[in-house]
Design a protein around this motif. Structure first.
Motif, short mmCIF file in Angstrom:
data_model
loop_
_atom_site.label_atom_id
_atom_site.label_comp_id
_atom_site.label_asym_id
_atom_site.label_seq_id
_atom_site.Cartn_x
_atom_site.Cartn_y
_atom_site.Cartn_z
N GLU A 153 0.79 -1.22 0.00
CA GLU A 153 0.00 0.00 0.00
C GLU A 153 0.83 1.28 0.00
O GLU A 153 0.35 2.33 -0.44
N ASP A 154 2.06 1.23 0.49
CA ASP A 154 2.87 2.45 0.56
C ASP A 154 3.84 2.58 -0.61
O ASP A 154 4.79 3.37 -0.55
N ILE A 155 3.60 1.83 -1.70
CA ILE A 155 4.47 1.94 -2.88
C ILE A 155 4.33 3.34 -3.48
O ILE A 155 3.23 3.91 -3.53
N LYS A 156 5.44 3.91 -3.93
CA LYS A 156 5.44 5.22 -4.58
C LYS A 156 5.38 4.99 -6.09
O LYS A 156 6.28 4.40 -6.67
N SER A 157 4.31 5.45 -6.74
CA SER A 157 4.12 5.19 -8.17
C SER A 157 4.09 6.50 -8.96
O SER A 157 3.57 7.51 -8.49
N PHE A 158 4.67 6.46 -10.16
CA PHE A 158 4.75 7.62 -11.05
C PHE A 158 4.40 7.17 -12.47
O PHE A 158 4.98 6.21 -12.98
N ASN A 159 3.45 7.86 -13.08
CA ASN A 159 3.02 7.53 -14.44
C ASN A 159 3.37 8.69 -15.36
O ASN A 159 2.80 9.78 -15.26
N LEU A 160 4.36 8.50 -16.24
CA LEU A 160 4.85 9.57 -17.11
C LEU A 160 4.27 9.42 -18.52
O LEU A 160 4.23 8.32 -19.07
N SER A 161 3.88 10.53 -19.11
CA SER A 161 3.38 10.52 -20.49
C SER A 161 3.95 11.70 -21.25
O SER A 161 4.44 12.67 -20.65
N GLY A 162 3.92 11.62 -22.58
CA GLY A 162 4.34 12.73 -23.42
C GLY A 162 5.83 12.99 -23.47
O GLY A 162 6.27 14.02 -23.97
N MET A 163 6.66 12.06 -22.96
CA MET A 163 8.11 12.30 -22.87
C MET A 163 8.89 11.84 -24.10
O MET A 163 10.07 12.14 -24.23
N GLY A 164 8.27 11.07 -24.98
CA GLY A 164 8.93 10.67 -26.21
C GLY A 164 9.98 9.59 -26.03
O GLY A 164 10.02 8.88 -25.02
N CYS A 165 10.87 9.51 -27.01
CA CYS A 165 11.82 8.40 -27.08
C CYS A 165 12.91 8.45 -26.01
O CYS A 165 13.65 7.48 -25.84
N SER A 166 13.04 9.55 -25.30
CA SER A 166 14.07 9.65 -24.27
C SER A 166 13.51 9.40 -22.87
O SER A 166 14.16 9.66 -21.86
N ALA A 167 12.28 8.86 -22.80
CA ALA A 167 11.58 8.77 -21.52
C ALA A 167 12.20 7.79 -20.54
O ALA A 167 12.08 7.97 -19.33
N SER A 168 12.85 6.74 -21.01
CA SER A 168 13.37 5.74 -20.07
C SER A 168 14.48 6.34 -19.20
O SER A 168 14.62 5.96 -18.03
N LEU A 169 15.25 7.27 -19.73
CA LEU A 169 16.29 7.91 -18.92
C LEU A 169 15.68 8.94 -17.97
O LEU A 169 16.22 9.19 -16.88
#
Length: 458
Positions: A153-169
């Protein structure tokens, strides 16, 4: 008074101990990564690719020829993968479930393997970051993963969008920032792109290119800052540099999701993209070079640059070309396989030979441009070829809409030899001659080369 001195000394020692302890736990290590290999029924061979292009009834003769020329010159082979709805001919009327099922297939295939191989339980994950640029759902994609694996329940989650091909870094940087303030954490980064609901059905040449270039893929990466797990880790993050030119209107608009004149949604790739990418790359290099290159190379470059500046001032000539030799500080170059011309341009700018360009070229041929996850297929190729030895350094370079250039350097912590998704074909790469099935099938439309994509490293 003596007691005061002793207490002050103890306080100082405690303070120094905390600083050292905090620094010791600010590392960022990759324990394992798992690239996604879709099932064979999702392969896009030459004939299927041609028929999918032909299904677009809005294309005129010139647009059709333009698309075929683009795919002939793309450097992509016959074994890449696409989403099920496009293969089934439903690209013009995608449902939300098409995008979600495409992501679910990647999520749970790679995570099941990653948890099994790393011997880490989903309940142990402290941080979850998912980047998929062109699909946003409610609940978020991170929620789908948390629900499926019943994470804590205390996991920290982040959902990223719109970042393009460099998003994994960018996702890696999010994890790195959290690691600096919290000890002994485990983090998951999932990087992919949703192709299923984002097919362009119009005839704008700047937008139909994306239909040819992008393919299905993804990668799940397990990271930690727990030094007790360092002996199990594959790679250690040495530095990460993010460059963003979004304040420039030209950079902001050269690569973006938009609608054409007939309200067809698509992804626009502008003519200024090469110029903007070059500028972002140069700015990124200026920041990362002092972090990765030895002093002797920086000194050589500075002295030669000053010499040519003085020489050109007195002779009124243009001076000479001075370039940094990144091979003095980096053994492997993990380049984003955005296209054959992109790879060649970066290689020329950094003065790299075929050995260094091979992983990106072979990844493009076998898996295509899988957006932000592409870098990890390139890294997987190096590992499958048993090139990554303890102490080696790997420079990852990626570009993304906005416009962004993000890069980082990893240090190899032990000899790596996992064949991952390359296991069934690595012995066939690199071939003596890289076959181009699209040239054989559609070579009749080939009249002249498209505008070249060039970088200048000044």
């Amino acid at each position: 008074m003596m007691l005061l001195y002793v207490l002050s000394l103890l306080y100082l020692l405690l303070f120094l101990f905390k600083l050292v302890d905090q620094y010791r736990h600010q590392g960022c290590y990759i324990l394992h990564y798992e690239c996604f290999k879709p099932s064979d029924d999702r392969k896009l061979n030459t004939n299927l690719s041609g028929s999918i292009i032909k299904r677009n009834k809005s294309l005129g003769h010139e647009e059709y020829k333009f698309l075929l020329r683009a795919i002939v010159n793309s450097g992509i082979g016959e074994d890449t993968y696409g989403p099920r709805n496009i293969i089934a001919g439903r690209e013009e009327s995608p449902a939300l479930t098409d995008g979600l099922s495409e992501m679910d297939e990647f999520f749970f295939n790679t995570l099941d393997k990653l948890f099994h191989k790393s011997r880490v339980s989903p309940l142990d994950i402290d941080v979850l970051v998912v980047n998929v640029s062109m699909l946003a759902s409610v609940p978020s994609l991170t929620c789908r993963i948390i629900n499926h694996y019943k994470m804590k329940e205390d996991i920290k989650s982040f959902n990223l969008s719109g970042m393009g091909c460099s998003a994994s870094l960018i996702s890696t940087n999010v994890v790195q920032s959290i690691f600096k303030s919290q000890k002994n954490k485990l983090a998951l980064v999932l990087t992919s792109e949703s192709i299923a609901p984002n097919w362009y059905s119009g005839r704008d040449k700047s937008m139909i290119l994306s239909n040819c270039l992008f393919r299905s893929g993804g990668c799940s990466i397990l990271l930690t800052n727990n030094r007790a797990l360092k002996h199990r880790a594959k790679l250690s993050l040495k530095c990460l540099v993010r460059t963003h030119l979004g304040s420039s209107d030209e950079a902001h608009g050269c690569c973006m999701q938009t609608e054409d004149d007939h309200k067809n949604l698509g992804f626009h790739l502008g003519k200024s993209l090469p110029k903007v990418a070059n500028g972002a790359f140069v700015e990124n290099i200026r920041t990362i070079a002092p972090k990765v290159l030895p002093f002797r190379e920086l000194f050589r470059y500075t002295m030669l640059q000053k010499f040519w500046d003085i020489f050109s001032r007195y002779t009124k000539s243009g001076g000479g070309k001075v370039s940094l030799n990144f091979k003095t500080g980096v053994e492997h170059f993990c380049l984003h396989p955005g296209g054959a011309a992109v790879i060649e341009a970066i290689g020329k700018g950094l003065e790299l030979g075929e050995h260094h360009l091979e992983p990106a070229k072979m990844t493009l041929h076998r898996f295509g441009n899988t957006s932000a996850s592409s870098l990890w297929y390139v890294l997987g190729y190096m590992e499958a070829k048993k090139r990554l030895k303890k102490g080696d350094r790997v420079w990852m370079i990626s570009f993304g809409a906005g416009f962004k250039c993000n890069s980082c350097v990893w240090e190899v912590l032990r000899d790596l030899e996992d064949e991952n998704v390359w296991g069934d074909c690595i012995e066939n790469y690199p071939p003596k001659a890289l076959a181009n099935p699209y040239m054989e099938k559609f070579g009749w439309i080939y009249q002249e080369k498209p505008e070249s994509f060039t970088f200048r490293i000044d």
